[in-house]
Design a protein around this motif. Structure first.
Motif, PDB file in Angstrom:
ATOM      1  N   HIS A  85       0.023  -1.059   0.347  1.00  0.00           N
ATOM      2  CA  HIS A  85       0.318   0.083   0.452  1.00  0.00           C
ATOM      3  C   HIS A  85       0.797   1.431   0.134  1.00  0.00           C
ATOM      4  O   HIS A  85       1.619   1.050   0.339  1.00  0.00           O
ATOM      5  CB  HIS A  85      -0.691   0.045   1.542  1.00  0.00           C
ATOM      6  CG  HIS A  85      -2.031  -0.799   1.417  1.00  0.00           C
ATOM      7  ND1 HIS A  85      -1.953  -2.573   1.581  1.00  0.00           N
ATOM      8  CD2 HIS A  85      -3.443  -0.773   0.982  1.00  0.00           C
ATOM      9  CE1 HIS A  85      -2.917  -2.419   0.989  1.00  0.00           C
ATOM     10  NE2 HIS A  85      -3.647  -2.228   0.936  1.00  0.00           N
ATOM     11  N   TRP A  89       0.162   4.909   3.562  1.00  0.00           N
ATOM     12  CA  TRP A  89      -2.051   4.115   3.993  1.00  0.00           C
ATOM     13  C   TRP A  89      -1.728   3.854   5.233  1.00  0.00           C
ATOM     14  O   TRP A  89      -2.544   4.066   6.573  1.00  0.00           O
ATOM     15  CB  TRP A  89      -1.872   2.711   3.475  1.00  0.00           C
ATOM     16  CG  TRP A  89      -2.879   1.822   3.331  1.00  0.00           C
ATOM     17  CD1 TRP A  89      -3.915   2.473   2.278  1.00  0.00           C
ATOM     18  CD2 TRP A  89      -3.208   1.264   4.019  1.00  0.00           C
ATOM     19  NE1 TRP A  89      -5.257   1.812   3.246  1.00  0.00           N
ATOM     20  CE2 TRP A  89      -4.176   0.494   3.736  1.00  0.00           C
ATOM     21  CE3 TRP A  89      -2.149  -0.272   4.282  1.00  0.00           C
ATOM     22  CZ2 TRP A  89      -4.729  -1.044   3.816  1.00  0.00           C
ATOM     23  CZ3 TRP A  89      -2.690  -1.372   4.914  1.00  0.00           C
ATOM     24  CH2 TRP A  89      -3.639  -1.740   4.546  1.00  0.00           C
ATOM     25  N   PHE A  92      -2.822   6.349   7.810  1.00  0.00           N
ATOM     26  CA  PHE A  92      -3.996   7.485   7.730  1.00  0.00           C
ATOM     27  C   PHE A  92      -5.042   6.283   8.650  1.00  0.00           C
ATOM     28  O   PHE A  92      -5.602   6.601   8.990  1.00  0.00           O
ATOM     29  CB  PHE A  92      -4.135   7.471   6.254  1.00  0.00           C
ATOM     30  CG  PHE A  92      -5.216   8.791   6.236  1.00  0.00           C
ATOM     31  CD1 PHE A  92      -6.021   8.935   6.764  1.00  0.00           C
ATOM     32  CD2 PHE A  92      -4.381  10.217   5.966  1.00  0.00           C
ATOM     33  CE1 PHE A  92      -6.786   9.713   6.904  1.00  0.00           C
ATOM     34  CE2 PHE A  92      -4.819  11.781   5.882  1.00  0.00           C
ATOM     35  CZ  PHE A  92      -6.758  11.155   6.082  1.00  0.00           C
ATOM     36  N   TRP A 345     -10.380   8.996   5.703  1.00  0.00           N
ATOM     37  CA  TRP A 345     -10.321   7.890   6.518  1.00  0.00           C
ATOM     38  C   TRP A 345     -11.029   7.036   5.726  1.00  0.00           C
ATOM     39  O   TRP A 345     -10.325   5.995   5.041  1.00  0.00           O
ATOM     40  CB  TRP A 345     -10.649   7.956   7.683  1.00  0.00           C
ATOM     41  CG  TRP A 345     -10.307   6.987   8.533  1.00  0.00           C
ATOM     42  CD1 TRP A 345      -8.646   6.818   9.463  1.00  0.00           C
ATOM     43  CD2 TRP A 345     -11.164   6.022   9.319  1.00  0.00           C
ATOM     44  NE1 TRP A 345      -9.048   5.536  10.179  1.00  0.00           N
ATOM     45  CE2 TRP A 345     -10.793   5.400   9.554  1.00  0.00           C
ATOM     46  CE3 TRP A 345     -12.617   5.628   9.105  1.00  0.00           C
ATOM     47  CZ2 TRP A 345     -10.863   4.247  10.588  1.00  0.00           C
ATOM     48  CZ3 TRP A 345     -13.235   4.737  10.116  1.00  0.00           C
ATOM     49  CH2 TRP A 345     -12.432   4.211  10.385  1.00  0.00           C
ATOM     50  N   TRP A 348      -9.832   5.795   2.088  1.00  0.00           N
ATOM     51  CA  TRP A 348      -7.693   5.363   2.427  1.00  0.00           C
ATOM     52  C   TRP A 348      -7.787   3.754   3.189  1.00  0.00           C
ATOM     53  O   TRP A 348      -6.979   3.269   2.109  1.00  0.00           O
ATOM     54  CB  TRP A 348      -7.379   6.204   4.102  1.00  0.00           C
ATOM     55  CG  TRP A 348      -6.238   7.685   3.204  1.00  0.00           C
ATOM     56  CD1 TRP A 348      -6.851   8.634   3.681  1.00  0.00           C
ATOM     57  CD2 TRP A 348      -4.765   7.669   3.092  1.00  0.00           C
ATOM     58  NE1 TRP A 348      -5.596   9.814   3.234  1.00  0.00           N
ATOM     59  CE2 TRP A 348      -5.014   8.071   2.185  1.00  0.00           C
ATOM     60  CE3 TRP A 348      -3.748   6.284   2.170  1.00  0.00           C
ATOM     61  CZ2 TRP A 348      -3.397   8.913   1.352  1.00  0.00           C
ATOM     62  CZ3 TRP A 348      -2.948   6.274   1.644  1.00  0.00           C
ATOM     63  CH2 TRP A 348      -3.212   7.927   1.678  1.00  0.00           C
ATOM     64  N   VAL A 351      -8.032   1.741  -0.273  1.00  0.00           N
ATOM     65  CA  VAL A 351      -7.470   1.980  -1.326  1.00  0.00           C
ATOM     66  C   VAL A 351      -6.792   0.536  -1.332  1.00  0.00           C
ATOM     67  O   VAL A 351      -6.167  -0.051  -0.643  1.00  0.00           O
ATOM     68  CB  VAL A 351      -6.081   2.775  -0.715  1.00  0.00           C
ATOM     69  CG1 VAL A 351      -4.530   2.388  -1.469  1.00  0.00           C
ATOM     70  CG2 VAL A 351      -6.148   3.995  -0.745  1.00  0.00           C
ATOM     71  N   PHE A 392      -4.716  13.662  -1.763  1.00  0.00           N
ATOM     72  CA  PHE A 392      -4.649  12.666  -1.549  1.00  0.00           C
ATOM     73  C   PHE A 392      -4.162  11.858  -3.101  1.00  0.00           C
ATOM     74  O   PHE A 392      -3.714  11.233  -2.743  1.00  0.00           O
ATOM     75  CB  PHE A 392      -6.223  12.257  -0.974  1.00  0.00           C
ATOM     76  CG  PHE A 392      -6.837  11.187  -0.847  1.00  0.00           C
ATOM     77  CD1 PHE A 392      -5.930   9.495  -0.889  1.00  0.00           C
ATOM     78  CD2 PHE A 392      -8.423  10.617  -1.719  1.00  0.00           C
ATOM     79  CE1 PHE A 392      -6.876   8.432  -0.387  1.00  0.00           C
ATOM     80  CE2 PHE A 392      -8.574   9.171  -1.790  1.00  0.00           C
ATOM     81  CZ  PHE A 392      -7.675   8.650  -1.646  1.00  0.00           C
ATOM     82  N   GLU A 395      -1.028  11.317  -3.751  1.00  0.00           N
ATOM     83  CA  GLU A 395      -0.455  10.122  -2.876  1.00  0.00           C
ATOM     84  C   GLU A 395      -0.262   8.982  -3.720  1.00  0.00           C
ATOM     85  O   GLU A 395       0.499   7.920  -3.883  1.00  0.00           O
ATOM     86  CB  GLU A 395      -0.567   9.698  -2.044  1.00  0.00           C
ATOM     87  CG  GLU A 395      -0.521  11.053  -0.967  1.00  0.00           C
ATOM     88  CD  GLU A 395       0.950  11.284  -0.406  1.00  0.00           C
ATOM     89  OE1 GLU A 395       1.745  10.245  -0.187  1.00  0.00           O
ATOM     90  OE2 GLU A 395       1.593  12.890  -0.562  1.00  0.00           O
TER      91      GLU A 395
END
Lengths: 494, 494
Positions: A85, A89, A92, A345, A348, A351, A392, A395
């Motif tokens: 990840h 990751w 967060f 959140w 995330w 992901v 975001f 990233e």
């Protein structure tokens, strides 16, 4: 006599520190209720030298707090799952809820410095990493988090003494890691690395608090003082939160038309559709295989009008995919424990890992559409969100993800036709709700919001694609084409 | 001529299968809405030989279903994280929500057989494993889950052919695992293992459906037929669910007194308390270290009257622990996504990993206390729960966990005194709510429920300990003693 006098003073000093600690612990005990009421989430990051006493300090800090109000997380070397990840990751997804404490026994600093020292990060990557960290920390604070960063400092000599003492006892020797020993041998290099990092991440809102950790009671007192002061200020400034500047980073944008300028008359013949669908799905299926082997992650973000055909569109993608390698995440209203954290959140958390595909059926853009229009967040919050979302997504793309964003577009008349058809078809009635009709009444407001959203977040690395979907079949082929093209590009770049 | 005739028939047959598939897919498409309405969770477990086409079959089965309504999980070799939990853990935490499908590309069968074949399970452990699996499956069904178990069968020759074909192409060769090749070489041994397993887990409620997988369209048709029939029956039987027998397994019980027979006058002097607290905490702290190294998991389950002193009691335990090695989980009302699953799901998720301690502040026993008394579950549900909880705890203790259950006990007068004191102390007012007063009115009902709970779930391997807490200090020392004793016993047994 003089000697006795000195002892006397030392004893008195010790007694003073003890008294100070007692008082500060009482303050912290009371603050637990205050942060609960103020819904303030508190993240305490304790970094520092190996054997500096991070774990012990955290153990002392939490002791006045009710165990239900805090969590302690030790950041170890990332697991295989975590390595698949993006860097941020695992950090967060650990952030605390409103009104709770999170204590981190080292965190993103330690991880980053180690990677730098192990040459896992080039100097360019390291510079980017610092950017990511500053962005992450700023986002937390913008979203109401209190972040307290503590660095425990000890001298080379003190570290050596502690390591030797620990190694001398069978019961404690396992606590000394190879890295600790290495660190002590390369103390000066490490010191330079730490200093560089501390300097680069020492922001006015989240400054570093460096604590001299040689004497344990003093270190505890200092940490308690810092923590309680920070909480005190954060609670007082809770109202002033709204005055923080709204940042808009200058990410290069991709020119994307306004909705009203999109030609919705594009169509495809049934025959052409059948042929092209088959061809695209076979192609995509083969690409999925290659993605998996090359470990490239893919994120497809779907937004669009109600009844625009998102579901059917997604289905034409997933039908081509190996079910073991993708997931569709339908996004509904946030649950209480999601509302209690940074709004990104829950996204995330979803992901994908490398080599996998995640398709979001509605996305984080809810913040600047439904949450904006229904007043579920403040004006500052949704205005701030454009940049937060760009950050975001950056990233994700920097990590190597293929990220595609589709706005499935129809006109107002087409929506009415489809709503009516759904209402009249017993098999499809479940698809239409009162909320859909209510949203329809706000079409113009939504159109303004969507245009603003697209203009502000269609970045070069994660552009918006407007998909003309008055003809659903045309729309499906277009998203397939775009997806295939993006994946091929990513594969070619590896 | 005869030859032409045969071809004709084959073509017709193929056409028939195609038509059947089409019809069944339509049925499944409609069932998606039906299970949503009926809130039926559907778990489809596809097991079978390597290269039998499990992934492909699942890909076909899901294609008529909306991607938002299902999840596909491939069960791979357990990760390090998963290995540090009980066998059932990773399977239990994957179970679907009400109204959704979960398709498993192999699962607990494949994992178990492999471990048996790799001699990771002794024959006794294997027998226990089968028990766990049957218990798990029965619990799912008792709690309203539909479990469809499919085994894809191919002959040795067919498997060899498929493996060879896959290996022949560069693009597909990576799909063949070493295990697949091994399996084909030891086909007869595997067959015997499969047969034994299938026989042992073929229950009337969750029978195995063995599908001949040589011909793909026929296999797909058969699987669709099985799945749609099972859903059809499950929806029709949804009401009859309540008539399933309530099982009460005969776990040996530990004699534990009724609450009214407990002597609440036990006390400890302040002096003795201070001394003993210090001694116990030092002891526990040292034990925590050893637990961590020996990787023994510990679970402390706290229940008790409001204001009995649970929080303070927990704190005296946690103050002795290394914060990196334990977690306190406060249990509140279940959230929507928790309510949508087996009620033990949210507790399974929190089972610690080996070497860690989890302290539950309120527990799964809510099912037979508040949920029973407030009518949050049906009578059958809470009556069934005693056995389900015993089974859950047995999984934990068989795995090697130290599990302690404390009922923190006070009398009604003491509660009144403490409620009143809280009400009058501005620092403690937050601790008392209207709900506490309402619960107090139901004291006698709760007492009956607690007695029944303790009598039915105080098993030899996970007994209840009633902690006399009119004197909180006495209570704290008692739980410390019990915890230390249990940990020492576990350490001695390693």
């Amino acid at each position: 006599m003089l000697r006795n006098f000195i002892f006397q003073t030392e004893r008195e000093e010790k007694e003073t520190v003890k008294q100070e600690i007692k008082k500060l612990r009482d303050v912290l005990f009371r603050q637990e209720q205050i942060i609960k009421k103020a819904k303030l989430p508190v993240l305490v990051l304790v970094e520092g030298w190996g054997a500096a006493g991070k774990g012990r300090l955290i153990g002392r800090l939490i002791s006045p707090i009710d165990p239900r109000s805090f969590k302690v997380v030790s950041t170890n070397a990332p697991t295989d799952e975590e390595r698949r990840h993006p860097f941020l990751w695992r950090h967060f997804i650990n952030i605390p809820e409103n009104g709770k404490f999170l204590f981190l026994d080292s965190g993103w600093m330690d991880e980053t410095i180690r990677q730098k020292q192990h040459k896992e990060l080039s100097s360019g990557e390291y510079a980017n990493r610092l950017q990511s960290i500053n962005t992450f920390e700023r986002q937390l604070m913008d979203n109401g988090y209190l972040l307290v960063k503590i660095f425990l400092n000890i001298t080379e000599k003190e570290q050596k003494k502690r390591i030797d003492d620990l190694l001398a006892e069978k019961d404690t020797s396992w606590r000394v890691s190879e890295h600790d020993v290495w660190q002590n041998k390369h103390y000066d290099t490490c010191l330079a690395d730490y200093e560089e990092y501390l300097y680069a991440t020492n922001t006015p809102d989240a400054p570093w608090h460096i604590i001299e950790s040689t004497h344990k009671p003093e270190a505890e007192r200092d940490a308690l003082k810092i923590l309680t002061d920070c909480i005190d200020i954060a609670v007082k400034n809770r109202e002033a939160q709204e005055e923080r500047p709204i940042i808009q980073k200058d990410y290069p944008l991709n020119p994307t038309p306004l909705l009203c300028d999109v030609d919705l008359n594009r169509t495809i013949s049934d025959e052409e559709y059948d042929k092209e669908l088959k061809r695209c799905q076979e192609k995509l299926s083969a690409l999925h295989n290659r993605l998996y082997r090359k470990k490239i992650p893919v994120i497809l973000a779907y937004e669009g009008w109600d009844a625009a055909g998102k579901g059917g569109n997604i289905k034409r993608i997933t039908n081509a995919l190996d079910p073991r390698g993708y997931e569709v995440i339908p996004i509904a209203s946030p649950l209480p424990h999601e509302l209690a954290r940074h709004y990104l959140w829950r996204f995330w958390k979803q992901v994908p890992k490398t080599g996998h595909i995640t398709i979001f059926d509605r996305t984080w853009y809810g913040r600047v559409m439904v949450e904006r229009l229904e007043g579920f967040c403040s004006e500052r919050e949704w205005k701030r969100a454009y940049n937060e979302i760009n950050e975001f997504e950056r990233e994700l793309t920097d990590w190597g993800a293929v990220l595609l964003k589709f706005w499935i577009h129809i006109d107002k008349e087409t929506q009415l036709t489809r709503f009516t058809a759904r209402q009249n078809d017993p098999d499809k009635q479940w698809k239409i709700t009162d909320e859909d009709w209510r949203n329809r009444e706000k079409w113009e407001l939504y159109e303004t919001a969507v245009n603003e959203m697209i203009q502000k977040t269609s970045t070069k690395t994660a552009p918006w694609h407007i998909i003309e979907s008055n003809d659903k079949k045309y729309a499906r082929i277009k998203t397939l084409h775009l997806t295939i093209e993006a994946i091929e590009k990513a594969l070619a770049a590896r």
